[in-house]
Scaffold this motif. Structure first.
Motif, short mmCIF file in Angstrom:
data_model
loop_
_atom_site.label_atom_id
_atom_site.label_comp_id
_atom_site.label_asym_id
_atom_site.label_seq_id
_atom_site.Cartn_x
_atom_site.Cartn_y
_atom_site.Cartn_z
N ASN A 61 0.78 -1.09 -0.05
CA ASN A 61 0.00 -0.05 0.02
C ASN A 61 0.75 1.26 0.15
OD1 ASN A 61 -2.71 1.37 0.22
ND2 ASN A 61 -1.72 1.96 2.12
N GLY A 62 1.85 1.37 0.87
CA GLY A 62 3.00 2.34 0.63
C GLY A 62 3.57 2.46 -0.74
N PRO A 65 -0.09 3.64 -3.25
CA PRO A 65 -1.08 4.17 -2.28
C PRO A 65 -2.49 4.78 -3.23
CG PRO A 65 0.51 5.86 -2.98
CD PRO A 65 1.10 4.49 -3.54
N ASN A 66 -3.24 4.49 -2.36
CA ASN A 66 -4.76 4.96 -2.91
C ASN A 66 -5.32 4.22 -4.02
OD1 ASN A 66 -4.61 7.10 -1.29
ND2 ASN A 66 -3.61 8.44 -2.63
N SER A 209 -8.04 3.06 2.69
CA SER A 209 -6.90 3.66 3.15
C SER A 209 -6.85 5.34 2.58
CB SER A 209 -5.68 2.98 2.53
OG SER A 209 -5.48 2.89 1.25
N LYS A 210 -7.32 5.49 1.23
CA LYS A 210 -7.52 6.81 0.59
C LYS A 210 -8.24 7.44 1.54
CE LYS A 210 -11.15 5.66 -2.68
NZ LYS A 210 -11.42 4.26 -1.91
N LYS A 216 0.07 6.51 6.11
CA LYS A 216 1.38 5.74 5.84
C LYS A 216 1.72 5.48 7.23
CE LYS A 216 4.39 9.74 6.46
NZ LYS A 216 5.78 10.54 5.78
#
Length: 467
Positions: A61-62, A65-66, A209-210, A216
């Motif tokens: 995910n890092g 991202p999004n 996560s967005k 982070k």
């Protein structure tokens, strides 16, 4: 710019939301009844293995991202569309919808057993499913409010019931029995497959996560805190089981949490644990409907599912995915029909699908570490390749030892193999003739991330690349 809405507390509650479920309470009772208090050791091992998984997913995910599709997009960039479709449709969609349907069936059984009302058991499932579906159609704000409240009440109830039992404060008779049924380390390790089900699902934070503030930090931290919290709470429950419920009765009961509640506090305890079970299934279904609809939306953007799954309503939520997942949950709830044997078998089969998707997450990390060693990552799994390798080895061991009954183990492997064979045939033709892409060729990460833009599909459609 739209403000981020979810903080660390919401991340923890979403993680806890799917981890604590009615089937987890059933697995907790069965595992405790088999080993006694040493089952906590199996829980700790399973919890640590799942922490390696959320660490790998946090790194992915890092790096990307999004992304609304989560593991689907990570695997597409690493291994291509074929393993992506098989793992996501089998390892996530089918598995999660199936397990959530089983949860709903257990919930209906508990409500019918406890409440003397002229309502058929499936009626409770229909009412609850409609409420969760409508709430999710109102978007992430409504989702977060429900999840925070349910997670707080759920964990709070389990903590109180566990403490009452562990310190022998209940109104029922205290049972005199040994702390352990087995202290053999090999027996403890063999039960990690049962304990694994107690900790799956924390990664449902990834699709939202967005919408997380300081993602982070809060995404990996929230998942780790959620797993540790659940391990602690359920460990306390094991000591409560020891004091108030004979180990043998726990293994035979289809609803050990109701048995424990009644032995602990009589009728009050039975109603209380029914409430806990109701909160658990609401929490599970809420997390499942929200998370799977987002995953389907991400896969639709990659043309891996019909484009209807990518459409959103005025609240910017993928409405068709929410409705589809809710309806399919009802279908599996009807199919399981509160059969304890069917429920146990489907839980174990579902966990195998889930384990395979976890293994792919670790493999994705190793591939991208080699392919893009210097790419910026907001989070990186510590100790290099060690933790992903441990995660792969440990999860593979659990698949190979998914059941202590050889016949049941073979049946689970057979069901898994047949399902993946069907998915492989479907995926091959969809990718080749609908997506018109190389079946096994990985897609550049930049292109995968570009798929988040709605124009990506429109352009490829106009050029005649995608059908």
């Amino acid at each position: 710019m739209e403000n981020k809405k979810l903080g660390l507390g919401s991340v923890v509650s979403i993680s806890v939301g799917l981890v604590i479920a009615t089937s987890c309470l059933v697995s907790l009772g069965q595992g405790s009844g088999t080993l006694g208090v040493p089952f906590i050791g199996a829980m700790i091992i399973a919890c640590l293995l799942n922490m390696t998984t959320v660490a790998s997913l946090s790194e992915l995910n890092g790096l990307m991202p999004n992304t609304t599709g989560g593991l689907a997009q990570y695997t597409l960039a690493c291994m291509g569309p074929f393993p992506t479709m098989i793992s996501m449709v089998g390892g996530y969609l089918i598995c999660n919808i199936l397990s959530c349907g089983v949860e709903a069936s257990i919930f209906a059984y508990a409500m019918a057993e406890t409440l003397d009302l002229p309502i058929p058991s499936i009626g409770y499932t229909i009412i609850m499913t409609l409420i969760v579906m409508v709430a999710n159609l109102f978007g992430v704000d409504m989702f977060a409010k429900i999840q925070d409240l349910v997670a707080f009440l759920l964990v709070g109830s389990m903590v109180v019931m566990g403490i009452i039992g562990a310190f022998q404060l209940g109104t029922g008779d205290v049972v005199s029995q040994p702390l352990s049924m087995s202290t053999d380390f090999s027996d403890i390790v063999s039960m990690t497959a049962v304990a694994f089900w107690l900790f799956i699902g924390a990664e449902y934070v990834i699709p939202v996560s967005k919408d997380v503030k300081n993602a982070k930090r809060n995404v990996p931290l929230g998942m780790i805190i959620g797993l540790a919290l659940i391990c602690l709470v359920q460990s306390v429950m094991v000591f409560g089981f020891h004091n108030y419920t004979p180990w043998g009765e726990l293994t035979k009961s289809a609803a050990p949490h109701l048995l424990y509640g009644e032995n602990l506090l009589g009728t009050v305890g039975k109603y209380w644990m029914t409430l806990v079970a109701a909160l658990a299934v609401i929490s599970t279904q809420n997390s499942t409907v929200n998370g799977l609809s987002s995953i389907c939306q991400g896969m639709a953007k990659m043309n891996m599912m019909p484009q209807l799954f990518a459409k959103t309503n005025k609240k910017k939520v993928p409405f068709f995915g929410i409705i589809f997942v809710s309806v399919m949950i009802l279908v599996f709830a009807f199919a399981s029909d509160s059969s304890s044997d069917a429920i146990s078998f489907l839980i174990l089969a579902g966990s195998v699908f889930w384990m395979i998707s976890y293994i792919l997450a670790h493999i994705d990390v190793l591939i991208l570490r080699r392919r893009l060693p210097n790419a910026p990552r907001s989070f990186k799994v510590p100790f290099g390749w060690v933790l992903p390798i441990i995660g792969i080895a440990g999860t593979t061991y659990m698949i190979l030892n998914i059941s202590t009954d050889p016949a049941e183990r073979l049946a689970i492997w057979g069901l898994t193999g047949i399902t993946f064979l069907i998915l492989a045939i479907y995926s091959f033709f969809w990718i080749k003739y609908k997506m018109r892409m190389p079946v096994f060729k990985s897609v550049p990460m930049e292109e995968v991330m570009a798929m988040e833009n709605d124009l990506y599909y429109i352009v490829r459609k106009q050029k005649g690349i995608w059908r």
